[in-house]
Design an enzyme around this catalytic site. Structure first.
Site, PDB file in Angstrom:
ATOM      1  N   ALA A 104      45.203   0.696 -51.870  1.00  0.00           N
ATOM      2  CA  ALA A 104      46.042   1.896 -51.906  1.00  0.00           C
ATOM      3  C   ALA A 104      47.434   1.576 -51.377  1.00  0.00           C
ATOM      4  CB  ALA A 104      45.411   3.011 -51.071  1.00  0.00           C
ATOM      5  N   ASP A 105      48.385   2.393 -51.807  1.00  0.00           N
ATOM      6  CA  ASP A 105      49.736   2.273 -51.284  1.00  0.00           C
ATOM      7  C   ASP A 105      50.378   3.652 -51.289  1.00  0.00           C
ATOM      8  OD1 ASP A 105      51.714   0.088 -50.415  1.00  0.00           O
ATOM      9  OD2 ASP A 105      52.912   1.465 -51.630  1.00  0.00           O
TER      10      ASP A 105
END
Length: 190
Positions: free
Chosen positions: A71-72
């Protein structure tokens, strides 16, 4: 929600871990020590999607009946990303920019299996009330938001005291769009 497959969360974020645990999944965590730079040509969700995919590639091969989650998250305002602040002054500058304004928080989440990679993105619009220099300095000194994009955590004092409107998922702002993760994991086919 008892998974019959292995889940690896490729993130050291305590918030992402807490949210995935709250969905009642069992998982392992790993830290990816990789370069997170990206082209200045990328904008908004292009940045988070690119980084979620790069993290997935950096992880490498995935075993059977395993899903790796990457994730970012970025804070996007005035046509640029507000990164994690390097010091007190940067944090103060970012929070001063956010004060009295709206911005978007994008989180992309990648799911990598042995034969597939998919990335999904969600964004939430956040509005900050006006903040005085004293409030900004109090927050930085007491909550040290140096590991947070845009210099703030919505679950901290600043989110409770100074955010008056959000449009979208609260959890996307925290760094994991839980509705997307749940839907993917409940419908995964190996």
């Amino acid at each position: 929600m008892n998974n019959t497959f292995k889940i690896i969360l490729a993130s050291q974020s305590p918030r992402r871990q807490e949210l995935l645990r709250s969905l009642n999944y069992t998982f392992d965590t790993i830290h990816l020590d990789m370069d997170e730079t990206y082209s200045s040509q990328l904008k908004e969700n292009q940045i988070t999607e690119y980084l979620a995919e790069q993290k997935s590639k950096y992880y490498g091969e995935v075993e059977d009946k395993t899903v790796v989650i990457t994730a970012d998250t970025i804070v996007w305002m005035n046509n640029h990303a507000l990164e994690k602040p390097k010091n007190f002054e940067q944090a103060k500058q970012m929070l001063s920019e956010l004060s009295g304004n709206s911005h978007k928080v994008y989180t992309s989440v990648g799911f990598k299996t042995k034969n597939d990679f998919q990335v999904f993105t969600d964004y939430t619009e956040v509005h900050f009330m006006k903040m005085s220099d004293n409030e900004i300095e109090y927050y930085i000194e007491n909550f040290k938001p140096f590991d947070k994009s845009g210099s703030y955590g919505i679950q901290d004092w600043i989110g409770i005291a100074k955010i008056d409107k959000i449009s979208g998922s609260f959890f996307t702002i925290m760094g994991l769009p839980t509705h997307i993760v749940y839907d993917y994991l409940e419908n995964i086919k190996f």
